[in-house]
Design a protein around this motif. Structure first.
Motif, PDB file in Angstrom:
ATOM      1  N   LEU A 164      49.707  16.098  75.976  1.00  0.00           N
ATOM      2  CA  LEU A 164      49.970  15.731  77.226  1.00  0.00           C
ATOM      3  C   LEU A 164      50.543  14.054  77.030  1.00  0.00           C
ATOM      4  O   LEU A 164      50.749  13.581  78.169  1.00  0.00           O
ATOM      5  N   LYS A 165      50.500  13.559  75.914  1.00  0.00           N
ATOM      6  CA  LYS A 165      50.990  12.188  75.977  1.00  0.00           C
ATOM      7  C   LYS A 165      52.426  12.404  74.952  1.00  0.00           C
ATOM      8  O   LYS A 165      52.083  12.444  73.723  1.00  0.00           O
ATOM      9  N   ASP A 166      53.557  12.209  75.523  1.00  0.00           N
ATOM     10  CA  ASP A 166      54.536  12.213  74.648  1.00  0.00           C
ATOM     11  C   ASP A 166      54.871  11.438  73.476  1.00  0.00           C
ATOM     12  O   ASP A 166      55.571  11.871  72.705  1.00  0.00           O
ATOM     13  N   ASN A 167      54.198  10.367  73.605  1.00  0.00           N
ATOM     14  CA  ASN A 167      54.452   9.762  72.363  1.00  0.00           C
ATOM     15  C   ASN A 167      53.509   9.689  71.196  1.00  0.00           C
ATOM     16  O   ASN A 167      53.793   9.015  70.148  1.00  0.00           O
ATOM     17  N   ASN A 168      52.462  10.799  71.631  1.00  0.00           N
ATOM     18  CA  ASN A 168      51.477  10.960  70.452  1.00  0.00           C
ATOM     19  C   ASN A 168      51.916  11.931  69.534  1.00  0.00           C
ATOM     20  O   ASN A 168      52.362  12.780  69.754  1.00  0.00           O
ATOM     21  N   ASP A 169      51.754  11.433  68.184  1.00  0.00           N
ATOM     22  CA  ASP A 169      51.862  12.555  67.086  1.00  0.00           C
ATOM     23  C   ASP A 169      50.655  12.364  66.373  1.00  0.00           C
ATOM     24  O   ASP A 169      49.881  11.314  66.317  1.00  0.00           O
ATOM     25  N   TYR A 170      50.208  13.549  65.653  1.00  0.00           N
ATOM     26  CA  TYR A 170      49.145  13.618  64.865  1.00  0.00           C
ATOM     27  C   TYR A 170      49.352  12.616  63.669  1.00  0.00           C
ATOM     28  O   TYR A 170      50.365  12.925  62.555  1.00  0.00           O
ATOM     29  N   PRO A 171      48.397  11.618  63.390  1.00  0.00           N
ATOM     30  CA  PRO A 171      48.954  10.692  62.204  1.00  0.00           C
ATOM     31  C   PRO A 171      48.718  10.867  60.735  1.00  0.00           C
ATOM     32  O   PRO A 171      49.126  10.179  59.779  1.00  0.00           O
ATOM     33  N   TYR A 172      47.860  12.120  60.597  1.00  0.00           N
ATOM     34  CA  TYR A 172      47.463  12.601  58.934  1.00  0.00           C
ATOM     35  C   TYR A 172      48.159  14.160  58.784  1.00  0.00           C
ATOM     36  O   TYR A 172      48.279  14.760  59.555  1.00  0.00           O
ATOM     37  N   PRO A 173      48.582  13.990  57.430  1.00  0.00           N
ATOM     38  CA  PRO A 173      48.883  15.193  56.919  1.00  0.00           C
ATOM     39  C   PRO A 173      47.734  16.557  57.142  1.00  0.00           C
ATOM     40  O   PRO A 173      46.574  16.205  56.788  1.00  0.00           O
ATOM     41  N   TYR A 174      48.172  17.637  57.818  1.00  0.00           N
ATOM     42  CA  TYR A 174      47.240  18.456  58.060  1.00  0.00           C
ATOM     43  C   TYR A 174      47.907  19.813  57.842  1.00  0.00           C
ATOM     44  O   TYR A 174      48.861  20.107  58.531  1.00  0.00           O
ATOM     45  N   LYS A 175      47.087  20.780  56.982  1.00  0.00           N
ATOM     46  CA  LYS A 175      47.640  22.158  56.724  1.00  0.00           C
ATOM     47  C   LYS A 175      46.532  23.155  57.549  1.00  0.00           C
ATOM     48  O   LYS A 175      45.607  22.860  57.066  1.00  0.00           O
ATOM     49  N   ILE A 176      47.180  23.785  58.353  1.00  0.00           N
ATOM     50  CA  ILE A 176      46.419  24.900  59.174  1.00  0.00           C
ATOM     51  C   ILE A 176      46.669  26.420  58.582  1.00  0.00           C
ATOM     52  O   ILE A 176      47.878  26.661  58.554  1.00  0.00           O
ATOM     53  N   PHE A 177      45.715  26.959  58.299  1.00  0.00           N
ATOM     54  CA  PHE A 177      45.841  28.283  57.661  1.00  0.00           C
ATOM     55  C   PHE A 177      45.344  29.196  58.802  1.00  0.00           C
ATOM     56  O   PHE A 177      44.167  29.023  59.295  1.00  0.00           O
ATOM     57  N   GLN A 178      46.427  29.979  59.386  1.00  0.00           N
ATOM     58  CA  GLN A 178      45.920  30.693  60.694  1.00  0.00           C
ATOM     59  C   GLN A 178      46.561  32.030  60.613  1.00  0.00           C
ATOM     60  O   GLN A 178      47.521  32.248  60.046  1.00  0.00           O
ATOM     61  N   THR A 179      45.523  33.215  60.863  1.00  0.00           N
ATOM     62  CA  THR A 179      45.754  34.532  60.687  1.00  0.00           C
ATOM     63  C   THR A 179      46.431  34.993  62.309  1.00  0.00           C
ATOM     64  O   THR A 179      45.962  34.379  63.236  1.00  0.00           O
ATOM     65  N   LYS A 180      47.416  35.723  61.899  1.00  0.00           N
ATOM     66  CA  LYS A 180      48.389  36.021  63.493  1.00  0.00           C
ATOM     67  C   LYS A 180      47.387  36.872  64.314  1.00  0.00           C
ATOM     68  O   LYS A 180      47.555  37.000  65.594  1.00  0.00           O
ATOM     69  N   ASP A 181      46.558  37.565  63.684  1.00  0.00           N
ATOM     70  CA  ASP A 181      45.492  38.485  64.651  1.00  0.00           C
ATOM     71  C   ASP A 181      44.171  37.964  64.930  1.00  0.00           C
ATOM     72  O   ASP A 181      43.358  38.646  65.145  1.00  0.00           O
ATOM     73  N   ASP A 182      44.082  36.707  64.752  1.00  0.00           N
ATOM     74  CA  ASP A 182      42.833  35.919  64.986  1.00  0.00           C
ATOM     75  C   ASP A 182      42.281  36.316  66.411  1.00  0.00           C
ATOM     76  O   ASP A 182      43.063  36.117  67.478  1.00  0.00           O
ATOM     77  N   TRP A 183      41.106  36.849  66.686  1.00  0.00           N
ATOM     78  CA  TRP A 183      40.631  37.125  68.052  1.00  0.00           C
ATOM     79  C   TRP A 183      39.771  36.111  68.625  1.00  0.00           C
ATOM     80  O   TRP A 183      39.692  36.171  69.962  1.00  0.00           O
ATOM     81  N   ALA A 184      39.766  34.930  67.996  1.00  0.00           N
ATOM     82  CA  ALA A 184      39.002  33.846  68.499  1.00  0.00           C
ATOM     83  C   ALA A 184      39.689  32.772  68.702  1.00  0.00           C
ATOM     84  O   ALA A 184      39.780  32.075  69.637  1.00  0.00           O
ATOM     85  N   VAL A 185      40.591  32.362  67.895  1.00  0.00           N
ATOM     86  CA  VAL A 185      41.452  31.030  67.868  1.00  0.00           C
ATOM     87  C   VAL A 185      42.864  31.744  67.958  1.00  0.00           C
ATOM     88  O   VAL A 185      43.689  32.427  67.257  1.00  0.00           O
ATOM     89  N   SER A 186      43.570  31.350  69.347  1.00  0.00           N
ATOM     90  CA  SER A 186      44.899  31.858  69.476  1.00  0.00           C
ATOM     91  C   SER A 186      45.975  31.480  68.522  1.00  0.00           C
ATOM     92  O   SER A 186      46.258  30.193  68.332  1.00  0.00           O
ATOM     93  N   PHE A 187      46.719  32.505  67.988  1.00  0.00           N
ATOM     94  CA  PHE A 187      47.660  31.923  67.198  1.00  0.00           C
ATOM     95  C   PHE A 187      48.949  31.217  67.990  1.00  0.00           C
ATOM     96  O   PHE A 187      49.350  30.312  67.423  1.00  0.00           O
ATOM     97  N   SER A 188      49.179  31.940  68.941  1.00  0.00           N
ATOM     98  CA  SER A 188      50.161  31.308  69.628  1.00  0.00           C
ATOM     99  C   SER A 188      49.980  29.837  70.268  1.00  0.00           C
ATOM    100  O   SER A 188      50.917  29.111  70.225  1.00  0.00           O
ATOM    101  N   ILE A 189      48.730  29.536  70.534  1.00  0.00           N
ATOM    102  CA  ILE A 189      48.400  28.207  70.852  1.00  0.00           C
ATOM    103  C   ILE A 189      48.750  27.140  69.488  1.00  0.00           C
ATOM    104  O   ILE A 189      49.296  25.877  69.806  1.00  0.00           O
ATOM    105  N   THR A 190      48.276  27.645  68.662  1.00  0.00           N
ATOM    106  CA  THR A 190      48.438  27.008  67.281  1.00  0.00           C
ATOM    107  C   THR A 190      49.850  26.591  66.939  1.00  0.00           C
ATOM    108  O   THR A 190      50.102  25.392  66.579  1.00  0.00           O
ATOM    109  N   LYS A 191      50.503  27.815  67.163  1.00  0.00           N
ATOM    110  CA  LYS A 191      52.070  27.670  66.549  1.00  0.00           C
ATOM    111  C   LYS A 191      52.618  26.635  67.672  1.00  0.00           C
ATOM    112  O   LYS A 191      53.504  25.968  67.093  1.00  0.00           O
ATOM    113  N   GLU A 192      52.271  26.457  68.938  1.00  0.00           N
ATOM    114  CA  GLU A 192      53.141  25.617  70.034  1.00  0.00           C
ATOM    115  C   GLU A 192      52.601  24.212  69.723  1.00  0.00           C
ATOM    116  O   GLU A 192      53.592  23.372  69.548  1.00  0.00           O
ATOM    117  N   PHE A 193      51.465  24.105  69.326  1.00  0.00           N
ATOM    118  CA  PHE A 193      50.940  22.572  68.982  1.00  0.00           C
ATOM    119  C   PHE A 193      51.737  22.188  67.637  1.00  0.00           C
ATOM    120  O   PHE A 193      51.907  21.115  67.465  1.00  0.00           O
TER     121      PHE A 193
END
Length: 369
Positions: free
Chosen positions: A275-304
Motif C-alpha cells: 500500500l506504499k508505492d515507494n516501499n520494496d523489501y530491503p533484503y534478499p528473500y527466497k520463498i518456497f511455496q506450494t501451489k496447492d497450499d490450503w493455508a497460505v494462499s499461493f496467489s497472494i504470495t505470487k502477487e506480492f
C-alpha cells in the motif's frame, strides 16, 4: 602393622576421592559450563548444544493511544554449533520464526526437532528461536500460544532475544539470516521492515504474508494443549486479542467479527509494502511455496513477489507444484547430515534453504551420502 593398614586405607580413600573427582569433571557436560557462565565458555563444544534464556517484553500496543501494557517474561533459546567457543571464530546466526504450532518453553521448542534448524546448526550456524507470546499473556487472553500472527509483542521478543545472544555469545556482528515457517512468515518480514537487525538474507517455507487477506480468513481451530478456545478461526481470535480489536465472547461473534485495519497498522507486512508505492523489501528473500497450499494462499504470495520484483526488490519465489501446507514439501532424500552425533535424512527443500544462505555469504551446504 596397624599403622601401615591405616595409612594404606587413607591413601586408598584419597585416590578413590581423586578418581571420583576426575570422573565427575570428565563427565561434566558443556551444558554445565554454559548454563553457569554463557559468556565465559572457552572449551569448544563437542556437539551442538541448546541454551535457554528469558527476556522481558512490554505488551503496550503502539497503535492504541494510551496503551501502557505490562512487562512480561518470554522464553527463547539458541542452538550453538559443534566447535563453538567464546574465544574462537564468531559464528553466523540464523533467527528462526516458528510456525503456528511452535513455541519455546522450558522443555520444548519447534526448532529442536526441525530439520532446517538442525541442519543449519550442523553446518556451523547458531540458531535463535523465541516463543513470541509470553505464556502469562496467552493464558490470560485464552489464545493459542504459538500463533504469533506477526504481532508487535513477538517482534519485541525477537529483538530482545537477538540483543541477548549478541551480548552473551560469540556471534558474527556483520549480519544474520532469518528463516520462517508458515505463521512465522509475518514476524520474519516485520523484522526486516520494522527493526534495525542487520539481515543478510531470508528464506521462508509457505510463509504467511498478509494478516488481513489471508490469516484473518484461515479457519483452523485451537490446537490441543496450546491454548485457545474456538473450534474455528482461532488465528482470528489471536489477532483480535493481541491487537486490541473489539472483543468476541463466542464462536458466532468470532465468525462475524470485523477486521480493524488501524489496530494492526504496519504489522501487516503485505499492507506495509503493497500500500506504499515507494516501499520494496530491503533484503534478499527466497520463498518456497506450494501451489496447492490450503493455508497460505499461493496467489497472494505470487502477487506480492511480482510487485516487489517490479520495484527492484530481491524476492525469489520457488514454486513447488504440490505438497500442501507442510514443513518439507519436496519428498525424497538427497543425503545425510549429523546433528548431536545422530545421522539425519536431508531432504531437497532443507538443502535448498541452506544453499540459498550459502549463496548469500553463508556456510557451505555440505552433507554425506
Amino acid at each position: 602393622m596397624n599403622n601401615i593398614n591405616i595409612i594404606t586405607r587413607e591413601i586408598s580413600s584419597f585416590f578413590l576421592v581423586l578418581i571420583c573427582t576426575f570422573f565427575l569433571i570428565s563427565c561434566s557436560s558443556d551444558q554445565d559450563v554454559i548454563v553457569l557462565h554463557p559468556h565465559e565458555q572457552v572449551t569448544p563444544l563437542e556437539k551442538e548444544f541448546v541454551y535457554r534464556f528469558d527476556v522481558v517484553v512490554n505488551t503496550a500496543n503502539p497503535n492504541i493511544l494510551g496503551s501502557k501494557g505490562m512487562d512480561l517474561v518470554d522464553k527463547g533459546l539458541i542452538i550453538l554449533p559443534k566447535g563453538y567457543s567464546q574465544n574462537g571464530l564468531p559464528v553466523k546466526l540464523v533467527i528462526y520464526c516458528h510456525g503456528g504450532s511452535g513455541y519455546v518453553s522450558n522443555d520444548f521448542s519447534e526448532s529442536e526437532s526441525d530439520n532446517y534448524c538442525k541442519y543449519l546448526a550442523s553446518l556451523g550456524y547458531a540458531v535463535l528461536d523465541m516463543n513470541g507470546i509470553p505464556q502469562l499473556l496467552a493464558t490470560s487472553l485464552k489464545i493459542d500460544r504459538g500463533r504469533t500472527v506477526g504481532n508487535f509483542i513477538a517482534m519485541r521478543s525477537y529483538v530482545a532475544g537477538y540483543e541477548y545472544v549478541m551480548s552473551n555469545f560469540n556471534i558474527d556482528l556483520r549480519g544474520c539470516y532469518v528463516f520462517a515457517n508458515s505463521n512465522g512468515g509475518l514476524i520474519s518480514m516485520n523484522l526486516g521492515n520494522l527493526t534495525s537487525i542487520p539481515i543478510i538474507a531470508q528464506a521462508g517455507i509457505n510463509p504467511m504474508l498478509s494478516i488481513e487477506r489471508n490469516l484473518w480468513n484461515y479457519k483452523a481451530g485451537a490446537q490441543s494443549s496450546a491454548g485457545g478456545e474456538f473450534s474455528s478461526f482461532q488465528n482470528r481470535a489471536n489477532i483480535i486479542r493481541l491487537y486490541g480489536m473489539k472483543e468476541v465472547k463466542n464462536q458466532a461473534e468470532l465468525n462475524d467479527a470485523v477486521y480493524e485495519k488501524d489496530k494492526v497498522g504496519d504489522y501487516d507486512p503485505f499492507d506495509f509494502l503493497m500500500l506504499k508505492d515507494n516501499n520494496d523489501y530491503p533484503y534478499p528473500y527466497k520463498i518456497f511455496q506450494t501451489k496447492d497450499d490450503w493455508a497460505v494462499s499461493f496467489s497472494i504470495t505470487k502477487e506480492f513477489v511480482d510487485a516487489m520484483q517490479k520495484r527492484g526488490g530481491n524476492l525469489n519465489l520457488r514454486e513447488i507444484e504440490s505438497g500442501g501446507h507442510v514443513v518439507e514439501p519436496q519428498k525424497g532424500v538427497v543425503g545425510y547430515y549429523r546433528y548431536q552425533f545422530i545421522d539425519n535424512n536431508l531432504t531437497p527443500t532443507v538443502l535448498e534453504v541452506a544453499e540459498w544462505f550459502e549463496y548469500n555469504e553463508g556456510y557451505k551446504a555440505i552433507f554425506f551420502n
